[in-house]
Write a protein that holds these residues in place. Structure first.
Motif, PDB file in Angstrom:
ATOM      1  N   HIS A  17       0.840  -1.205   0.000  1.00 10.97           N
ATOM      2  CA  HIS A  17       0.000   0.000   0.000  1.00 10.97           C
ATOM      3  C   HIS A  17       0.876   1.258   0.000  1.00 10.97           C
ATOM      4  CE1 HIS A  17      -3.995  -1.655   0.161  1.00 10.97           C
ATOM      5  NE2 HIS A  17      -3.705  -2.400   1.222  1.00 10.97           N
ATOM      6  N   HIS A  18       1.926   1.217   0.825  1.00  7.54           N
ATOM      7  CA  HIS A  18       2.840   2.362   0.914  1.00  7.54           C
ATOM      8  C   HIS A  18       3.500   2.637  -0.438  1.00  7.54           C
ATOM      9  CE1 HIS A  18       5.858   5.089   2.647  1.00  7.54           C
ATOM     10  NE2 HIS A  18       6.761   4.413   1.957  1.00  7.54           N
ATOM     11  N   LEU A  19       3.812   1.573  -1.160  1.00 10.87           N
ATOM     12  CA  LEU A  19       4.468   1.710  -2.463  1.00 10.87           C
ATOM     13  C   LEU A  19       3.464   1.913  -3.603  1.00 10.87           C
ATOM     14  CD1 LEU A  19       7.130  -1.117  -2.045  1.00 10.87           C
ATOM     15  CD2 LEU A  19       7.509   1.349  -1.857  1.00 10.87           C
ATOM     16  N   ARG A  20       2.174   1.980  -3.256  1.00 14.69           N
ATOM     17  CA  ARG A  20       1.098   2.182  -4.225  1.00 14.69           C
ATOM     18  C   ARG A  20       1.040   1.043  -5.251  1.00 14.69           C
ATOM     19  NH1 ARG A  20       1.218   8.795  -5.245  1.00 14.69           N
ATOM     20  NH2 ARG A  20       0.982   9.341  -3.031  1.00 14.69           N
ATOM     21  N   ILE A  21       1.178  -0.162  -4.739  1.00  7.79           N
ATOM     22  CA  ILE A  21       1.057  -1.366  -5.557  1.00  7.79           C
ATOM     23  C   ILE A  21      -0.197  -2.098  -5.093  1.00  7.79           C
ATOM     24  CG2 ILE A  21       2.123  -3.564  -6.195  1.00  7.79           C
ATOM     25  CD1 ILE A  21       4.840  -2.276  -5.565  1.00  7.79           C
ATOM     26  N   SER A  22      -1.081  -2.411  -6.003  1.00  7.92           N
ATOM     27  CA  SER A  22      -2.353  -3.036  -5.665  1.00  7.92           C
ATOM     28  C   SER A  22      -2.146  -4.465  -5.168  1.00  7.92           C
ATOM     29  CB  SER A  22      -3.274  -3.042  -6.885  1.00  7.92           C
ATOM     30  OG  SER A  22      -4.379  -3.903  -6.668  1.00  7.92           O
ATOM     31  N   VAL A  23      -2.540  -4.714  -3.911  1.00 11.26           N
ATOM     32  CA  VAL A  23      -2.430  -6.055  -3.343  1.00 11.26           C
ATOM     33  C   VAL A  23      -3.306  -7.033  -4.122  1.00 11.26           C
ATOM     34  CG1 VAL A  23      -2.812  -7.466  -1.287  1.00 11.26           C
ATOM     35  CG2 VAL A  23      -1.883  -5.149  -1.052  1.00 11.26           C
ATOM     36  N   ALA A  24      -4.521  -6.600  -4.449  1.00 11.74           N
ATOM     37  CA  ALA A  24      -5.457  -7.473  -5.159  1.00 11.74           C
ATOM     38  C   ALA A  24      -4.900  -7.881  -6.522  1.00 11.74           C
ATOM     39  CB  ALA A  24      -6.805  -6.773  -5.327  1.00 11.74           C
ATOM     40  N   ARG A  25      -4.312  -6.922  -7.236  1.00 11.34           N
ATOM     41  CA  ARG A  25      -3.762  -7.231  -8.560  1.00 11.34           C
ATOM     42  C   ARG A  25      -2.550  -8.155  -8.452  1.00 11.34           C
ATOM     43  NH1 ARG A  25      -5.184  -3.878 -12.916  1.00 11.34           N
ATOM     44  NH2 ARG A  25      -3.082  -4.100 -13.763  1.00 11.34           N
ATOM     45  N   ALA A  55       5.131 -11.447  -9.102  1.00 13.01           N
ATOM     46  CA  ALA A  55       3.947 -10.644  -9.391  1.00 13.01           C
ATOM     47  C   ALA A  55       4.124  -9.208  -8.913  1.00 13.01           C
ATOM     48  CB  ALA A  55       2.721 -11.275  -8.729  1.00 13.01           C
ATOM     49  N   VAL A  56       4.738  -9.031  -7.747  1.00 11.70           N
ATOM     50  CA  VAL A  56       5.016  -7.667  -7.253  1.00 11.70           C
ATOM     51  C   VAL A  56       5.898  -6.928  -8.252  1.00 11.70           C
ATOM     52  CG1 VAL A  56       6.195  -6.336  -5.462  1.00 11.70           C
ATOM     53  CG2 VAL A  56       4.746  -8.267  -4.819  1.00 11.70           C
ATOM     54  N   ASP A  57       6.925  -7.612  -8.730  1.00 10.52           N
ATOM     55  CA  ASP A  57       7.853  -7.002  -9.688  1.00 10.52           C
ATOM     56  C   ASP A  57       7.127  -6.609 -10.969  1.00 10.52           C
ATOM     57  OD1 ASP A  57      10.227  -6.102 -10.715  1.00 10.52           O
ATOM     58  OD2 ASP A  57      11.053  -8.085 -11.132  1.00 10.52           O
ATOM     59  N   GLU A  59       3.901  -6.125 -11.434  1.00 10.47           N
ATOM     60  CA  GLU A  59       2.865  -5.118 -11.196  1.00 10.47           C
ATOM     61  C   GLU A  59       3.468  -3.728 -11.049  1.00 10.47           C
ATOM     62  OE1 GLU A  59      -0.959  -4.012 -11.192  1.00 10.47           O
ATOM     63  OE2 GLU A  59      -0.277  -6.087 -11.403  1.00 10.47           O
ATOM     64  N   ALA A  60       4.621  -3.640 -10.396  1.00 12.43           N
ATOM     65  CA  ALA A  60       5.253  -2.335 -10.172  1.00 12.43           C
ATOM     66  C   ALA A  60       5.952  -1.827 -11.427  1.00 12.43           C
ATOM     67  CB  ALA A  60       6.249  -2.431  -9.030  1.00 12.43           C
ATOM     68  N   ALA A  61       6.570  -2.747 -12.193  1.00 16.73           N
ATOM     69  CA  ALA A  61       7.311  -2.371 -13.404  1.00 16.73           C
ATOM     70  C   ALA A  61       8.285  -1.231 -13.112  1.00 16.73           C
ATOM     71  CB  ALA A  61       6.334  -1.975 -14.525  1.00 16.73           C
ATOM     72  N   ASP A  62       9.058  -1.389 -12.037  1.00 15.00           N
ATOM     73  CA  ASP A  62       9.992  -0.355 -11.591  1.00 15.00           C
ATOM     74  C   ASP A  62      11.357  -0.996 -11.373  1.00 15.00           C
ATOM     75  OD1 ASP A  62      11.473   1.589 -10.365  1.00 15.00           O
ATOM     76  OD2 ASP A  62      10.090   1.932  -8.707  1.00 15.00           O
ATOM     77  N   PRO A  63      12.370  -0.657 -12.179  1.00 14.17           N
ATOM     78  CA  PRO A  63      13.690  -1.281 -12.017  1.00 14.17           C
ATOM     79  C   PRO A  63      14.359  -0.968 -10.683  1.00 14.17           C
ATOM     80  CG  PRO A  63      13.794   0.556 -13.566  1.00 14.17           C
ATOM     81  CD  PRO A  63      12.349   0.313 -13.292  1.00 14.17           C
ATOM     82  N   ASP A  64      13.879   0.070  -9.994  1.00 17.52           N
ATOM     83  CA  ASP A  64      14.467   0.456  -8.703  1.00 17.52           C
ATOM     84  C   ASP A  64      13.571   0.079  -7.522  1.00 17.52           C
ATOM     85  OD1 ASP A  64      16.803   1.740  -9.843  1.00 17.52           O
ATOM     86  OD2 ASP A  64      15.430   3.302 -10.530  1.00 17.52           O
ATOM     87  N   LEU A  65      12.665  -0.877  -7.742  1.00 18.98           N
ATOM     88  CA  LEU A  65      11.714  -1.228  -6.686  1.00 18.98           C
ATOM     89  C   LEU A  65      12.419  -1.763  -5.437  1.00 18.98           C
ATOM     90  CD1 LEU A  65       8.810  -1.482  -5.727  1.00 18.98           C
ATOM     91  CD2 LEU A  65       8.700  -3.727  -6.842  1.00 18.98           C
ATOM     92  N   ALA A  66      13.492  -2.526  -5.587  1.00 21.85           N
ATOM     93  CA  ALA A  66      14.195  -3.075  -4.418  1.00 21.85           C
ATOM     94  C   ALA A  66      14.679  -1.958  -3.502  1.00 21.85           C
ATOM     95  CB  ALA A  66      15.373  -3.945  -4.864  1.00 21.85           C
ATOM     96  N   VAL A  67      15.168  -0.886  -4.096  1.00 15.67           N
ATOM     97  CA  VAL A  67      15.640   0.258  -3.312  1.00 15.67           C
ATOM     98  C   VAL A  67      14.465   0.957  -2.629  1.00 15.67           C
ATOM     99  CG1 VAL A  67      16.663   2.559  -3.518  1.00 15.67           C
ATOM    100  CG2 VAL A  67      17.735   0.595  -4.645  1.00 15.67           C
ATOM    101  N   ARG A  68      13.337   1.050  -3.322  1.00 11.33           N
ATOM    102  CA  ARG A  68      12.151   1.662  -2.715  1.00 11.33           C
ATOM    103  C   ARG A  68      11.657   0.825  -1.534  1.00 11.33           C
ATOM    104  NH1 ARG A  68       7.819   1.936  -6.958  1.00 11.33           N
ATOM    105  NH2 ARG A  68       6.627   2.907  -5.268  1.00 11.33           N
ATOM    106  N   ILE A  69      11.724  -0.500  -1.668  1.00 12.46           N
ATOM    107  CA  ILE A  69      11.314  -1.379  -0.569  1.00 12.46           C
ATOM    108  C   ILE A  69      12.227  -1.164   0.636  1.00 12.46           C
ATOM    109  CG2 ILE A  69      11.221  -3.792   0.164  1.00 12.46           C
ATOM    110  CD1 ILE A  69      10.279  -4.466  -2.693  1.00 12.46           C
ATOM    111  N   ALA A  70      13.527  -1.119   0.393  1.00 13.32           N
ATOM    112  CA  ALA A  70      14.478  -0.900   1.491  1.00 13.32           C
ATOM    113  C   ALA A  70      14.257   0.460   2.136  1.00 13.32           C
ATOM    114  CB  ALA A  70      15.902  -1.015   0.973  1.00 13.32           C
ATOM    115  N   GLY A  71      13.936   1.455   1.320  1.00 12.48           N
ATOM    116  CA  GLY A  71      13.709   2.795   1.859  1.00 12.48           C
ATOM    117  C   GLY A  71      12.467   2.880   2.723  1.00 12.48           C
ATOM    118  N   ALA A  72      11.529   1.948   2.540  1.00  7.67           N
ATOM    119  CA  ALA A  72      10.293   1.948   3.340  1.00  7.67           C
ATOM    120  C   ALA A  72      10.496   1.295   4.694  1.00  7.67           C
ATOM    121  CB  ALA A  72       9.183   1.226   2.583  1.00  7.67           C
TER     122      ALA A  72
END
Length: 329
Positions: A17-25, A55-57, A59-72
């Protein structure tokens, strides 16, 4: 590798939710039940766990998602093994504690190595299928986030490697302070000075409070693992060190070779069968890494010589290692 099911961190729903990724999707894409988070702790098989992260990867389609996860990640996140790590004196102690309890929160083993030049944390995964690159990158980024939260220093690792390294990204490189390099293992290394930096979150009394419960939960998980699972997990650690004998593996499991064979026979298998299966799966994985020569793969599988590996691989697949590489390509 250890138990057949693993607990998905309960905080993952809030994180998405914090990363604005739909859990349902994500759940639909991963072909998981829509109400999977409705009944408390979520346990998944390795395959389901990997599908979830793939699926998270996607759905997000963000090459820097791992860094965003760590930042959260924040000190307020309450996950008992991670909270126990924050209570540690420094990064080295935290890594050793999380290594002991990591099976409680995911299908990965940690290999913590302390040397004169620093602290290296290696990630060990089940044989097949390979872990999602996002999951690997997020695990590596986690250690940077943990060290920064606990020391209040902008610490950086000296080296980061992945078997399936992502395309270079300025954001990810800036976060780590070094590019993620292609290598035979998923690792992160910190200097000796960083590993010894005191954690400002240290609280030994809280560690003493959590440790007994964590040990109890771990013993329950380990009791549910089959003997074959435990042998495979041990072989993942022993083979790269050149060790493959039943005597050595039985010693690691604190069993006699005879008892180990008897327990495996009760599961309708044998030590030699588990060893061969583990080697085959690792060989297929290693051969996808073109930086490894065939002789290096043979070494990582604890074969005495390359010819022995050739014969075994042909027996498994009907192909030579080189032919298998061409087929994969």
């Amino acid at each position: 590798m250890g138990p057949e099911r693993f607990t998905l961190d309960p905080g993952i729903r809030a994180l998405l939710h914090h990363l604005r990724i739909s859990v349902a999707r994500v759940l639909r894409r991963a072909q998981l039940p829509a109400g999977v988070f409705a009944h408390g702790a979520v346990t998944m098989t390795v395959e389901e766990y990997y599908r979830f992260w793939d699926a998270v990867d996607a759905e997000a389609a963000d090459p820097d998602l791992a860094v965003r996860i760590a930042g959260a990640l924040s000190v307020e996140v309450f996950n008992p093994p991670i909270f126990a790590a924050l209570c540690s004196a420094n990064l080295r102690t935290a890594a050793e504690r999380i290594a002991a309890f990591k099976p409680l929160i995911g299908p990965v083993n940690l290999d913590v190595t302390t040397a004169r030049d620093g602290l290296t944390i290696g990630l060990g995964w089940p044989g097949e299928p390979p872990p999602p690159p996002l999951l690997v990158a997020a695990e590596l980024a986690f250690w940077v986030a943990l060290a920064r939260i606990a020391t209040r220093h902008e610490v950086r690792p000296t080296r980061v490697t992945m078997r399936l390294a992502p395309q270079p990204s300025a954001t990810t490189t800036a976060y780590f302070g070094t590019p993620i390099r292609q290598a035979a293992a998923d690792t992160i290394t910190f200097s000796a000075e960083v590993a010894a930096l005191p954690f400002l979150t240290e609280d030994e009394s809280m560690w003493n409070f959590f440790a007994p419960e964590l040990r109890h939960r771990l013993s329950e998980l380990q009791a549910s693992a089959t003997t074959a699972d435990r042998v495979r997990a041990t072989l993942h650690e022993c083979l790269p060190a050149g060790v493959s004998s039943i005597n050595a593996v039985a010693g690691q499991l604190m069993l006699s070779p005879r008892t180990l064979q008897r327990q495996l026979q009760a599961e309708n298998t044998s030590y030699q069968a588990v060893l061969s299966d583990t080697r085959e799966k690792l060989a297929r994985r290693y051969l996808t890494d073109r930086s490894l020569t065939t002789s290096q793969v043979a070494y990582l599988l604890a074969y005495d010589d390359t010819n022995s590996f050739y014969r075994a691989f042909r027996r498994w697949t009907g192909l030579t290692p080189e032919a298998a590489r061409l087929a994969n390509a």
